[in-house]
Each structure stands twice: as structure tokens, then as C-alpha cells.
Design a protein around this motif. Structure first.
Motif, short mmCIF file in Angstrom:
data_model
loop_
_atom_site.label_atom_id
_atom_site.label_comp_id
_atom_site.label_asym_id
_atom_site.label_seq_id
_atom_site.Cartn_x
_atom_site.Cartn_y
_atom_site.Cartn_z
N ASP A 1 -35.88 -37.51 36.90
CA ASP A 1 -36.29 -36.25 37.54
C ASP A 1 -35.20 -35.68 38.45
N ASN A 2 -34.03 -36.34 38.51
CA ASN A 2 -32.94 -35.89 39.39
C ASN A 2 -31.63 -35.82 38.63
N PRO A 3 -31.54 -34.98 37.62
CA PRO A 3 -30.32 -34.93 36.81
C PRO A 3 -29.10 -34.41 37.56
N GLU A 4 -29.31 -33.81 38.74
CA GLU A 4 -28.18 -33.32 39.52
C GLU A 4 -27.33 -34.47 40.05
N ARG A 5 -27.87 -35.69 40.05
CA ARG A 5 -27.12 -36.87 40.49
C ARG A 5 -26.54 -37.57 39.27
N ASP A 6 -25.23 -37.51 39.13
CA ASP A 6 -24.56 -38.12 37.98
C ASP A 6 -24.38 -39.62 38.13
N ASN A 7 -24.23 -40.10 39.36
CA ASN A 7 -23.88 -41.50 39.60
C ASN A 7 -24.49 -41.98 40.91
N ILE A 8 -24.15 -43.20 41.30
CA ILE A 8 -24.79 -43.81 42.46
C ILE A 8 -24.03 -43.58 43.76
N LEU A 9 -22.96 -42.78 43.74
CA LEU A 9 -22.19 -42.53 44.95
C LEU A 9 -23.03 -41.81 46.00
N GLU A 10 -22.87 -42.25 47.25
CA GLU A 10 -23.52 -41.59 48.39
C GLU A 10 -22.50 -40.73 49.13
N ALA A 11 -22.95 -39.89 50.04
CA ALA A 11 -22.06 -39.01 50.79
C ALA A 11 -20.98 -39.84 51.51
N GLY A 12 -19.74 -39.49 51.29
CA GLY A 12 -18.63 -40.20 51.93
C GLY A 12 -18.08 -41.35 51.13
N ASP A 13 -18.75 -41.77 50.06
CA ASP A 13 -18.25 -42.88 49.25
C ASP A 13 -16.95 -42.49 48.54
N LEU A 14 -16.00 -43.41 48.55
CA LEU A 14 -14.71 -43.21 47.90
C LEU A 14 -14.47 -44.33 46.91
N ILE A 15 -14.26 -43.98 45.64
CA ILE A 15 -13.85 -44.98 44.66
C ILE A 15 -12.42 -45.39 44.98
N THR A 16 -12.19 -46.69 45.16
CA THR A 16 -10.84 -47.16 45.48
C THR A 16 -10.17 -47.85 44.30
N ALA A 17 -10.95 -48.38 43.35
CA ALA A 17 -10.36 -49.08 42.21
C ALA A 17 -11.42 -49.37 41.17
N VAL A 18 -10.95 -49.74 39.99
CA VAL A 18 -11.80 -50.36 38.97
C VAL A 18 -11.20 -51.74 38.70
N VAL A 19 -12.05 -52.76 38.71
CA VAL A 19 -11.59 -54.14 38.55
C VAL A 19 -12.03 -54.67 37.19
N LEU A 20 -11.06 -55.07 36.38
CA LEU A 20 -11.33 -55.67 35.08
C LEU A 20 -11.34 -57.18 35.21
N PRO A 21 -12.32 -57.86 34.61
CA PRO A 21 -12.28 -59.33 34.61
C PRO A 21 -11.15 -59.82 33.72
N GLY A 22 -10.97 -61.13 33.65
CA GLY A 22 -9.93 -61.68 32.79
C GLY A 22 -10.08 -61.19 31.35
N PRO A 23 -8.99 -61.15 30.59
CA PRO A 23 -9.03 -60.62 29.23
C PRO A 23 -10.08 -61.32 28.38
N PRO A 24 -10.90 -60.56 27.66
CA PRO A 24 -11.91 -61.17 26.80
C PRO A 24 -11.29 -61.71 25.52
N GLU A 25 -11.92 -62.71 24.96
CA GLU A 25 -11.47 -63.23 23.67
C GLU A 25 -12.10 -62.39 22.55
#
Length: 329
Positions: A197-221
Motif C-alpha cells: 500500500d506504499n509504492p512511493e517507498r522503493d527501499n528500506i532507507l530512512e531519512a538521512g541514511d547513506l549507502i557507504t558500500a556493498v559487501v560481497l561474500p567470498g567467491p561462490p563455487e
């Protein structure tokens, strides 16, 4: 474009404090500036974060990679460690946009890009995502590129990105810093929201949240594949895409991760589909059952009905390629 104020952030604390006070981050601006020109988004102030120290790709203690939020898509795709250990990510990034846009677009901004729904971009049309409560013109309108999974009566828009689809299959984590300087991690799989019922919200970020990185786990087999179906060979969004990471053990499937783009308001992952495949010997019949599981609740809306058989055929084809013993990754 409406007038707006502009400042350059000198540190993260300054940046998050300004955005918590009704400003908007800008980095590459490849999506935001288009939306501002159309007055779909009308921020009162932009906070430029390009001078923050978020532009490096570094190795983590567990053998993975930490990709800074300001690493451009071109630099990420070209990094030798990404190409060697996470080829599905390189292929997904290179399948999106154009070379010029990838040179500007950033990792954090790519995650936050907004839908390409025609009605969202047209301010003369009602759109619950742009103006909550106004209605969804796409439901009964031209909806060829729209969602068939996870929709609601409020919105059937799709998330348009490629990079996040591959990151979902890789079990990547989004690193987020809030206005108090606290850092948390959220899986890419959980970062984007379904419309509800809230399509205006694309993601879980709150006011002031800053994405600093994306962390990948070790390489998958196993073998990594990214396949994208679109209307033309380049510079087009996915009608359906699949990121697959599949490991064989003898003649059986030992592990599998599948993520889909172009089907929902977020990169779509259905663990029940993966569980159905694990431990089984590959066959067209098995892959057909996996497709049935994936699409059990799929719903077309007229112009996009074709996405259901298209997705079925694409999944079967990708799984056939992924489970051929001895084939190149």
C-alpha cells in the motif's frame, strides 16, 4: 526544472545531517537529474557526496570484496577481482545502460534508481508511486514492461536495474550509515520493497541514511550466468533477466542461487525454487517444475502477459546451460 539549493558534503556526518533535514543525495545523477528535469522529483536541496571517501574496492577478511558506494559501474565491472571471482556481476553491469552512463553511475545510486514506468514519468497521469492515493494508470493501461510478481492494487511497476539482480544472487550486503553515525548491513535481497500500500517507498532507507558500500561474500563455487531478455541488444531495460550461480556435485545440483529482474518491484528471489533443485539430477522436467514454482502466483495485466511464458523458457534455458558438466563458466 525547479530551482534548488546545492552543497558539497565534506564528510559523512555533514551529508547525512543535511539529507535528514529534507535534502537529497546526488552522486552520478544519471537517474535523479532526468527525474528533476521532468519535475517527477523536485528536491529543495541537493547534497553532492562525490568528495566522500567511498570510491575504493577493497578485499575483506573472509575473501570477499567491499565495493564503495561511489565506485562507478564501469570501474566495478572492469575490476580484475570482480571479473575473476564474480563474473555474473560484471556481466550484469555491462548489460545495463551505455558506456557513458556506466562511467558516471555509482554503486549506491544504481541500487536507488527508480522505476521506468511510463506513468511514473508522466506527471499528467495518476501514479501512486509519484503521488500516493492518486491511482495506478498502468493497471488498465499500457503495461508491457510491468511486473507479474509481488504486485498490489496500488502499483505494478518494476525495479529496472541489472546490478542488484546479480548482487542478490551473490548474497551481497548493503552497508548503510545513519544520521547518528551507526552502521548496519542489510542484504540486497531485503533492501528493496514490494509496493503493498506504499509504492512511493522503493527501499528500506530512512531519512538521512547513506549507502557507504556493498559487501560481497567470498567467491561462490560453481558456474555464474547472467542472461537478459530485452527489446533490443543494448541500452534497454530487461523484460526478464536471470542471475544464476549453480554448483554441480557429480551428476546432481549441489547448490543454486537464482535472482530475477524485470518481474517485480525488486530483484526477485524465491528460495523454494532453489530448494526444489538442490540434490536433483538436471532434466527439462525438473527445470519445468522449478519454473512452475517460480510462476505459481504470477499475474499478467494484459500487455505483459507474455512475460509468464518468456520467464519460463528463460529459466529452463539458463538452468540447462548452468548444469552442463564441463562447460565454461
Amino acid at each position: 526544472m525547479k530551482p534548488f539549493a546545492y552543497s558539497r558534503a565534506t564528510d559523512r556526518a555533514n551529508a547525512t545531517a543535511e539529507v535528514a533535514n529534507d535534502a537529497t543525495f546526488i552522486a552520478g545523477g544519471t537517474n535523479l537529474l532526468d527525474l528533476m528535469k521532468l519535475e517527477v522529483m523536485t528536491p529543495a536541496k541537493l547534497v553532492d557526496i562525490n568528495r566522500l571517501d567511498l570510491s575504493e574496492i577493497t578485499e575483506t577478511d573472509d575473501g570477499g570484496l567491499r565495493i564503495g558506494a561511489l565506485v562507478t559501474n564501469s570501474d566495478c565491472a572492469a575490476d580484475q577481482r570482480v571479473r575473476r571471482d564474480y563474473p555474473v556481476l560484471t556481466r550484469a553491469i555491462l548489460a545495463g545502460a551505455s558506456g557513458q552512463l556506466r562511467n558516471k553511475a555509482t554503486t549506491g545510486g544504481n541500487l536507488c534508481q527508480r522505476t521506468r514506468c511510463y506513468y511514473f514519468y508522466d506527471t499528467a497521469m495518476p501514479c501512486n508511486k509519484r503521488e500516493p492515493g492518486s491511482g495506478c494508470q498502468a493497471l488498465a493501461g499500457f503495461n508491457r514492461i510491468h511486473a507479474i510478481l509481488g504486485t498490489s492494487e496500488a502499483c505494478i511497476a518494476t525495479y529496472p536495474g541489472d546490478m542488484a539482480v546479480a548482487m542478490t544472487a551473490l548474497d551481497a550486503q548493503v552497508e548503510i550509515e545513519n544520521v547518528d553515525g551507526e552502521i548496519r548491513q542489510v542484504s540486497v535481497q531485503d533492501f528493496h520493497r514490494l509496493p503493498g500500500d506504499n509504492p512511493e517507498r522503493d527501499n528500506i532507507l530512512e531519512a538521512g541514511d547513506l549507502i557507504t558500500a556493498v559487501v560481497l561474500p567470498g567467491p561462490p563455487e560453481g558456474k555464474q550466468i547472467y542472461r537478459k531478455v530485452r527489446d533490443r541488444a543494448s541500452y534497454a531495460f530487461a523484460l526478464c533477466s536471470v542471475a544464476a550461480v549453480v554448483k554441480m556435485q557429480g551428476e546432481a545440483i549441489d547448490s543454486v542461487a537464482l535472482a530475477f529482474g524485470g518481474l517485480a518491484h525488486k530483484p526477485w528471489r524465491d528460495e523454494a525454487v532453489e530448494e526444489l533443485l538442490i540434490g536433483e539430477k538436471p532434466s527439462v522436467e525438473l527445470f519445468g517444475r522449478a519454473a512452475d514454482q517460480l510462476l505459481a502466483e504470477a499475474e499478467g495485466h494484459g500487455s505483459n502477459d507474455f512475460k509468464i511464458p518468456l520467464t519460463r523458457r528463460l529459466l529452463i534455458s539458463v538452468l540447462q546451460e548452468a548444469t552442463v558438466t564441463g562447460a565454461a563458466a
